[in-house]
Design an enzyme around this catalytic site. Structure first.
Site, PDB file in Angstrom:
ATOM      1  N   MET A  70       8.699   4.680   2.031  1.00 33.71           N
ATOM      2  CA  MET A  70       7.340   4.619   2.602  1.00 33.71           C
ATOM      3  C   MET A  70       7.389   4.022   4.010  1.00 33.71           C
ATOM      4  O   MET A  70       6.983   2.882   4.233  1.00 33.71           O
ATOM      5  CB  MET A  70       6.456   3.764   1.689  1.00 33.71           C
ATOM      6  CG  MET A  70       6.484   4.206   0.230  1.00 33.71           C
ATOM      7  SD  MET A  70       5.323   3.316  -0.808  1.00 33.71           S
ATOM      8  CE  MET A  70       6.065   1.715  -0.940  1.00 33.71           C
ATOM      9  N   ASP A  71       7.858   4.814   4.954  1.00 34.83           N
ATOM     10  CA  ASP A  71       8.093   4.291   6.300  1.00 34.83           C
ATOM     11  C   ASP A  71       6.904   4.552   7.231  1.00 34.83           C
ATOM     12  O   ASP A  71       6.275   5.606   7.156  1.00 34.83           O
ATOM     13  CB  ASP A  71       9.348   4.996   6.856  1.00 34.83           C
ATOM     14  CG  ASP A  71       9.982   4.201   7.978  1.00 34.83           C
ATOM     15  OD1 ASP A  71       9.663   3.005   8.118  1.00 34.83           O
ATOM     16  OD2 ASP A  71      10.777   4.784   8.724  1.00 34.83           O
ATOM     17  N   GLY A  72       6.628   3.590   8.112  1.00 36.12           N
ATOM     18  CA  GLY A  72       5.642   3.832   9.170  1.00 36.12           C
ATOM     19  C   GLY A  72       4.295   3.161   8.973  1.00 36.12           C
ATOM     20  O   GLY A  72       3.329   3.526   9.639  1.00 36.12           O
TER      21      GLY A  72
END
Ligand code: FPP
Length: 310
Positions: A70-72
């Site tokens: 779950m990047d960003g």
């Protein structure tokens, strides 16, 4: 508890995501009855269209295990001018939608990278904000009517749980115990996790087992015969992996366009389709989840062949 309880079924598993969306923008405006009816209708319509789409997808193989990085979340908060914590909160609501889609399409195992051991090196106030959010949401899993309760989701917390704050660790242990009887779907929350730590821990556990085995034999007076069978085998290492409770992932989706694995499921991703859309995690949508499944279906025959060649 502030806000909706964890994975509220209204947001997670009913037709629409209005509750989640309102939280994402931090607004809890009152809706009049006409608005209510309209959004209910839209929710049912989008639910119907989704079920048609999923029926078509199910003509092909469906991944058994869908994994997510779950990047960003911070970049999203910056992009829409929100505080950093609000980015992670928006990320949580995105997660609820993703879980709903995976559940509906028939994915049995879903794993998420919720917090890496390296994330502990972030500013203490940021670590605290994320941990408070995680605690709030996992405590919600213990409530009646949570997604785990109603939809039969077994939850595992995967990682070096000793590194967690005691409150989070105790809540995580309670959730694992409370959902242990659920069989419909499995959610693996990788927290205080890195692959290096997972492998080192597994090797240590294997060594302990072998040592005990040797001591037992010595105690029995049989003497110790060291041969290739007494050496640590691949199956021993795999048995002690934190991720050993699930089959290897079939698709790994990492948002924000990054193509690195960042010490996540390195051991488990040999035969895994990788997909890295440029959307930031809170922007992830149904289409991204579907696209990941289509990529898996396209490479399915290739990976099946590779697996058999081992
Ligand atoms: C990476 O984005 C994400 C995290 C460090 C944590 C994400 C956690 C959640 C969305 C909450 C999950 C809740 C439960 C109950 C499991 P980042 O902060 O590194 O953002 P960046 O890539 O923009 O810097």
């Amino acid at each position: 508890m502030i806000g909706p309880s964890l994975f509220p079924v209204s947001a997670a598993l009913s037709g629409g995501d209005k509750e989640g969306e309102r939280n994402q923008i931090g607004v809890w405006g009152k809706m009049d009855k006409a608005n209510d009816r309209a959004s209910g209708l839209l929710g049912r319509l989008s639910g119907f269209m989704r079920s048609c789409l999923f029926r078509v997808l199910r003509m092909g193989p469906i991944p058994t295990h869908y994994s997510f990085i779950m990047d960003g979340n911070r970049r999203y908060a910056k992009k829409v001018n929100m505080g950093e914590g609000a980015g992670h909160r928006a990320g949580f609501f995105a997660l609820v939608s993703v879980l709903k889609y995976c559940y509906e399409v028939g994915v049995k195992y879903i794993s998420i990278y919720a917090f890496s051991i390296d994330n502990f090196k972030r500013r203490p106030d940021e670590v605290k904000t994320i941990m408070d959010l995680i605690l709030e949401k996992i405590e919600g899993l213990l409530e009646e009517g949570s997604i785990a309760d109603q939809y039969g989701v077994r939850v595992y917390f995967v990682g070096n749980l000793k590194l967690l704050d005691e409150r989070v660790r105790i809540a995580a242990e309670k959730v694992m115990e409370a959902t242990a009887h659920n069989t419909r779907c499995v959610l693996l929350i990788c927290i205080a996790y890195t692959s290096c730590d997972e492998i080192v821990n597994s090797v240590r556990e294997c060594c302990k087992d072998k040592l005990e085995e040797i001591e037992d034999k010595e105690g029995g007076g049989g003497g110790v015969v060291v041969n290739e069978h007494s050496a640590i085998q691949l199956v021993d290492i795999e048995k002690h992996m934190y991720m050993g409770v699930a089959p290897d992932p079939d698709v790994l989706l990492r948002t924000s366009g990054e193509k690195r694995l960042s010490n996540y499921q390195l051991w488990q991703t040999t035969h895994c389709t990788l997909y890295s859309p440029t959307a930031l995690w809170p922007e992830i949508s149904l289409l991204h989840v579907v696209w990941g499944i289509l990529k898996f279906q396209r490479s399915y025959a290739y990976f099946e062949k590779k697996k058999k060649m081992l």
